[in-house]
Design a protein around this motif. Sequence first.
Motif, PDB file in Angstrom:
ATOM      1  N   GLY A  89     -15.553 -13.188  23.038  1.00 42.33           N
ATOM      2  CA  GLY A  89     -16.105 -12.669  24.289  1.00 42.33           C
ATOM      3  C   GLY A  89     -17.462 -12.045  24.055  1.00 42.33           C
ATOM      4  N   TRP A  90     -18.039 -11.514  25.127  1.00 49.71           N
ATOM      5  CA  TRP A  90     -19.370 -10.919  25.034  1.00 49.71           C
ATOM      6  C   TRP A  90     -19.393  -9.691  24.135  1.00 49.71           C
ATOM      7  N   THR A  91     -18.303  -8.934  24.126  1.00 52.49           N
ATOM      8  CA  THR A  91     -18.276  -7.723  23.297  1.00 52.49           C
ATOM      9  C   THR A  91     -18.441  -8.065  21.824  1.00 52.49           C
ATOM     10  N   SER A  92     -17.678  -9.032  21.350  1.00 49.87           N
ATOM     11  CA  SER A  92     -17.777  -9.402  19.933  1.00 49.87           C
ATOM     12  C   SER A  92     -19.141 -10.013  19.620  1.00 49.87           C
ATOM     13  N   SER A 104     -30.628 -13.404  15.029  1.00 50.40           N
ATOM     14  CA  SER A 104     -31.153 -12.280  14.253  1.00 50.40           C
ATOM     15  C   SER A 104     -32.172 -12.701  13.205  1.00 50.40           C
ATOM     16  N   ILE A 105     -32.317 -13.999  12.969  1.00 52.46           N
ATOM     17  CA  ILE A 105     -33.271 -14.443  11.954  1.00 52.46           C
ATOM     18  C   ILE A 105     -34.698 -14.058  12.336  1.00 52.46           C
ATOM     19  N   THR A 124     -31.962  -6.336  20.356  1.00 58.88           N
ATOM     20  CA  THR A 124     -31.146  -5.331  21.032  1.00 58.88           C
ATOM     21  C   THR A 124     -30.473  -5.930  22.258  1.00 58.88           C
ATOM     22  N   PRO A 125     -29.140  -5.914  22.321  1.00 61.12           N
ATOM     23  CA  PRO A 125     -28.462  -6.352  23.547  1.00 61.12           C
ATOM     24  C   PRO A 125     -28.609  -5.256  24.610  1.00 61.12           C
ATOM     25  N   LEU A 126     -29.144  -5.603  25.760  1.00 62.56           N
ATOM     26  CA  LEU A 126     -29.304  -4.628  26.845  1.00 62.56           C
ATOM     27  C   LEU A 126     -28.056  -4.700  27.717  1.00 62.56           C
ATOM     28  N   THR A 127     -27.008  -4.063  27.244  1.00 62.13           N
ATOM     29  CA  THR A 127     -25.701  -4.215  27.880  1.00 62.13           C
ATOM     30  C   THR A 127     -25.613  -3.536  29.246  1.00 62.13           C
ATOM     31  N   VAL A 138     -21.747  -7.167  19.426  1.00 64.85           N
ATOM     32  CA  VAL A 138     -21.597  -6.437  18.165  1.00 64.85           C
ATOM     33  C   VAL A 138     -22.269  -7.217  17.041  1.00 64.85           C
ATOM     34  N   ALA A 139     -22.058  -8.524  17.026  1.00 67.87           N
ATOM     35  CA  ALA A 139     -22.679  -9.368  15.999  1.00 67.87           C
ATOM     36  C   ALA A 139     -24.200  -9.329  16.099  1.00 67.87           C
ATOM     37  N   VAL A 140     -24.721  -9.289  17.323  1.00 67.17           N
ATOM     38  CA  VAL A 140     -26.174  -9.195  17.506  1.00 67.17           C
ATOM     39  C   VAL A 140     -26.685  -7.874  16.945  1.00 67.17           C
ATOM     40  N   ARG A 141     -26.010  -6.785  17.285  1.00 68.14           N
ATOM     41  CA  ARG A 141     -26.443  -5.465  16.798  1.00 68.14           C
ATOM     42  C   ARG A 141     -26.405  -5.389  15.281  1.00 68.14           C
TER      43      ARG A 141
END
Length: 206
Positions: free
Chosen positions: A44-47, A60-61, A66-69, A50-53
């Motif tokens: 889901g979006w939460t996981s 991320s390369i 920053t995810p603007l949640t 988290v991976a993006v952060r």
Amino acid sequence: MIDVALASLIEDMIEKAGAEGVVEFWQRVGDNLAGRMGKEAYLGWTSFNVAVRESRTAFSIEGEVTPLTDMAITDIDGDVVGYLYAMRQCCYVPTIFRTRFAVGRMSPADQAVTNEYNENVHNIAVCNFCVFHERFREEIAKNVTIAGNPLACLLLATRGWSGETKISSKNVVQVNINEDHVRALLRNYECVYALVLRGARIKGER
């Protein structure tokens, strides 16, 4: 030394292939690099966020994203189908500053490629590296799934090293985000894009 060589390479390429040829080159680089990154799947979006952060995704390369949640994108049923993401600094900016320090100015070729892309592809680039960035993200998004659904990436806004800003009105409309809100983000970020579920019927989309 590498930065100076990169500036010289762009100049040499534009002399041989023209601005259009350099645009095509950067797009191929984006395609090829994205193809080597592999596939990613998240429940889901939460996981995913988290991976993006934690810099564990192909996105991320490019650098810290920053995810603007607080800026979720919803579909016509009110379900979250995407978010905005932002980079405080483009990874190419340090190269630009080192090149200017070493050789005194950026090559006119940089602006020529930028203009070619803006006039004939998408009016969003603030430097020639934006060409690679946009294509790379678009291709990476196809290889990332959220709950089994592939993503689409829409570049919304950019801010260059000189302070120049670009807003993609056509993409902002697609994700139903107020253009003024996106412009305000450029005070703190240099690049803002949206990741949405491919094919989602976004609320308010025109």
